[in-house]
Design a protein around this motif. Structure first.
Motif, PDB file in Angstrom:
ATOM      1  N   GLU B  54       0.842  -1.207   0.000  1.00  0.00           N
ATOM      2  CA  GLU B  54       0.000   0.000   0.000  1.00  0.00           C
ATOM      3  C   GLU B  54       0.873   1.251   0.000  1.00  0.00           C
ATOM      4  O   GLU B  54       2.040   1.201   0.401  1.00  0.00           O
ATOM      5  N   VAL B  57       2.296   5.537   4.518  1.00  0.00           N
ATOM      6  CA  VAL B  57       1.688   6.634   5.271  1.00  0.00           C
ATOM      7  C   VAL B  57       2.519   7.893   5.044  1.00  0.00           C
ATOM      8  O   VAL B  57       3.737   7.871   5.188  1.00  0.00           O
ATOM      9  N   GLY B  58       1.853   8.964   4.681  1.00  0.00           N
ATOM     10  CA  GLY B  58       2.581  10.218   4.500  1.00  0.00           C
ATOM     11  C   GLY B  58       3.082  10.440   3.096  1.00  0.00           C
ATOM     12  O   GLY B  58       3.869  11.334   2.852  1.00  0.00           O
ATOM     13  N   ILE B  60       1.776  11.234  -0.846  1.00  0.00           N
ATOM     14  CA  ILE B  60       0.641  11.600  -1.679  1.00  0.00           C
ATOM     15  C   ILE B  60       1.069  11.507  -3.141  1.00  0.00           C
ATOM     16  O   ILE B  60       2.117  12.024  -3.517  1.00  0.00           O
ATOM     17  N   LEU B  62      -0.282  12.292  -6.937  1.00  0.00           N
ATOM     18  CA  LEU B  62      -1.311  13.012  -7.687  1.00  0.00           C
ATOM     19  C   LEU B  62      -1.101  12.803  -9.174  1.00  0.00           C
ATOM     20  O   LEU B  62       0.027  12.921  -9.668  1.00  0.00           O
ATOM     21  N   ASN B  64      -2.130  14.581 -12.470  1.00  0.00           N
ATOM     22  CA  ASN B  64      -2.692  15.881 -12.856  1.00  0.00           C
ATOM     23  C   ASN B  64      -3.477  16.498 -11.690  1.00  0.00           C
ATOM     24  O   ASN B  64      -4.588  17.005 -11.860  1.00  0.00           O
ATOM     25  N   GLY B  65      -2.910  16.424 -10.518  1.00  0.00           N
ATOM     26  CA  GLY B  65      -3.517  17.066  -9.348  1.00  0.00           C
ATOM     27  C   GLY B  65      -4.580  16.247  -8.654  1.00  0.00           C
ATOM     28  O   GLY B  65      -5.145  16.672  -7.648  1.00  0.00           O
ATOM     29  N   GLU B  66      -4.874  15.060  -9.185  1.00  0.00           N
ATOM     30  CA  GLU B  66      -5.925  14.241  -8.581  1.00  0.00           C
ATOM     31  C   GLU B  66      -5.281  13.146  -7.746  1.00  0.00           C
ATOM     32  O   GLU B  66      -4.448  12.390  -8.250  1.00  0.00           O
ATOM     33  N   ASN B  67      -5.683  13.081  -6.493  1.00  0.00           N
ATOM     34  CA  ASN B  67      -5.061  12.136  -5.560  1.00  0.00           C
ATOM     35  C   ASN B  67      -5.496  10.705  -5.892  1.00  0.00           C
ATOM     36  O   ASN B  67      -6.698  10.412  -5.935  1.00  0.00           O
ATOM     37  N   PHE B  69      -5.439   8.311  -4.067  1.00  0.00           N
ATOM     38  CA  PHE B  69      -6.125   7.785  -2.880  1.00  0.00           C
ATOM     39  C   PHE B  69      -7.634   7.751  -3.130  1.00  0.00           C
ATOM     40  O   PHE B  69      -8.344   6.907  -2.603  1.00  0.00           O
ATOM     41  N   HIS B  70      -8.125   8.696  -3.943  1.00  0.00           N
ATOM     42  CA  HIS B  70      -9.560   8.759  -4.240  1.00  0.00           C
ATOM     43  C   HIS B  70      -9.900   8.065  -5.565  1.00  0.00           C
ATOM     44  O   HIS B  70     -11.034   8.135  -6.029  1.00  0.00           O
ATOM     45  N   SER B  85       2.727  13.798  -9.590  1.00  0.00           N
ATOM     46  CA  SER B  85       3.492  14.444  -8.517  1.00  0.00           C
ATOM     47  C   SER B  85       3.540  13.508  -7.319  1.00  0.00           C
ATOM     48  O   SER B  85       2.514  12.962  -6.917  1.00  0.00           O
ATOM     49  N   PHE B  87       4.554  13.426  -3.460  1.00  0.00           N
ATOM     50  CA  PHE B  87       4.691  14.521  -2.527  1.00  0.00           C
ATOM     51  C   PHE B  87       4.433  14.049  -1.098  1.00  0.00           C
ATOM     52  O   PHE B  87       3.321  13.679  -0.763  1.00  0.00           O
ATOM     53  N   PRO B  89       3.637  15.132   2.363  1.00  0.00           N
ATOM     54  CA  PRO B  89       3.291  16.387   3.027  1.00  0.00           C
ATOM     55  C   PRO B  89       4.015  16.557   4.358  1.00  0.00           C
ATOM     56  O   PRO B  89       4.414  15.585   4.983  1.00  0.00           O
TER      57      PRO B  89
END
Lengths: 202, 93
Positions: B54, B57-58, B60, B62, B64-67, B69-70, B85, B87, B89
């Motif tokens: 998976e 943790v920590g 991200i 993206l 084209n800016g869409e995570n 995760f969703h 990207s 990244f 956080p």
């Protein structure tokens, strides 16, 4: 309203008060510790062990007595009653608390200037209900596990830089400059390599 | 198609690279993309980003800016030119 008066919050509060923002609420529950002094500009060596909330209030009133400052000496939790404010600055130091704040203010339509810092790095974005998703969706982490692994070593200049950028974005929001506002995008800064990147987000 | 991969913060520090371009002639999942990135960098970046199959943790990711995760997380399929990207956080304040 400023959530947290630690690293980010003490600079954000300092600047907002100097700018003469009319009424400022802030929340802080911790006491001042020696390592805080390398970046938490509202406190000094005589304040160690004292509540940040009280010391911040006293120092902010001295900076600009004309600003109305309301200190909430408490932690933000699910039951916290958030005052009626135009804008919230997220100056918290963990994602568990950030998501609680997000859950409290997003449904009320209150925007948030989010920032987070670690090591030489920081990110910033503005959350606007109706225009952007909430913070929980924009920056999705498993908060409890993430917070356990937060790198607490922070290069102090990154904190004051990010806090200044938060105030800059806050002013843009309050003056209606949506053209230049960092919403729908995240600014990621790296003071080690001097990079400032803006990532567009959906 | 070209996939522009951008790396930020600690990843950039560890890998010494801010980004790279991956060229592929067929759709790839994020997992496949990360393997292609590892090959190109001659460094296995998977352990930096993935734990127990998976997303770590920590981290991200993206598209084209869409995570992702969703979307379908590591199985999210890239079918056209885009920017990815990666990244981690920052959580402190």
């Amino acid at each position: 309203m400023v959530a947290g008066a630690g690293g980010l919050g003490s600079t954000v509060l300092n600047l907002l008060v100097r700018l003469g923002i009319g009424t400022i609420h802030f929340f802080e529950f911790a006491e001042i510790d020696l390592p805080d002094l390398n970046r938490q500009v509202l406190y000094n060596s005589e304040n160690i062990g004292k509540p940040k909330c009280r010391i911040a209030f006293e120092n902010l009133k001295k900076i600009n007595p004309e600003v109305e400052i309301i200190a909430h000496c408490e932690k933000i939790i699910e039951k916290t009653e958030i005052p009626e404010v135009d804008l919230v600055f997220d100056c918290l130091d963990n994602f568990t608390s950030r998501y609680i704040l997000d859950d409290l203010i997003y449904p009320k339509g209150i925007p948030m200037v989010h920032a987070g810092v670690s090591s030489y790095f920081g990110q910033l974005t503005v959350i606007i209900p109706g225009e952007t998703e909430c913070l929980r969706k924009v920056i999705s982490v498993e908060a409890a596990r993430f917070d356990e692994k937060i790198n607490k070593k922070i290069f102090p200049p990154v904190v004051t830089t990010m806090a200044s950028l938060q105030v800059s974005e806050g002013i843009k929001y309050l003056t209606g400059d949506f053209k230049n506002l960092l919403y729908g995008k995240i600014l990621v800064i790296d003071l080690l390599s001097n990079s400032f990147d803006v990532i567009n987000i959906k | 198609m070209k996939i522009n991969v951008k790396l930020f913060a600690t990843l950039r520090l560890k890998l010494g690279v801010a980004g790279l371009e991956i060229e592929t002639d067929k759709p790839v999942t994020i997992m496949q993309l990360l393997k292609l990135v590892s090959q190109k960098l001659n460094t296995d970046i998977i352990p930096e980003l993935i734990e127990d199959g998976e997303i770590k943790v920590g981290t991200i990711l993206l598209i084209n800016g869409e995570n992702i995760f969703h979307a379908d997380k590591l199985e999210t399929v890239i079918t056209k030119e885009c920017e990815v990207s990666v990244f981690p956080p920052s959580g402190g304040g």
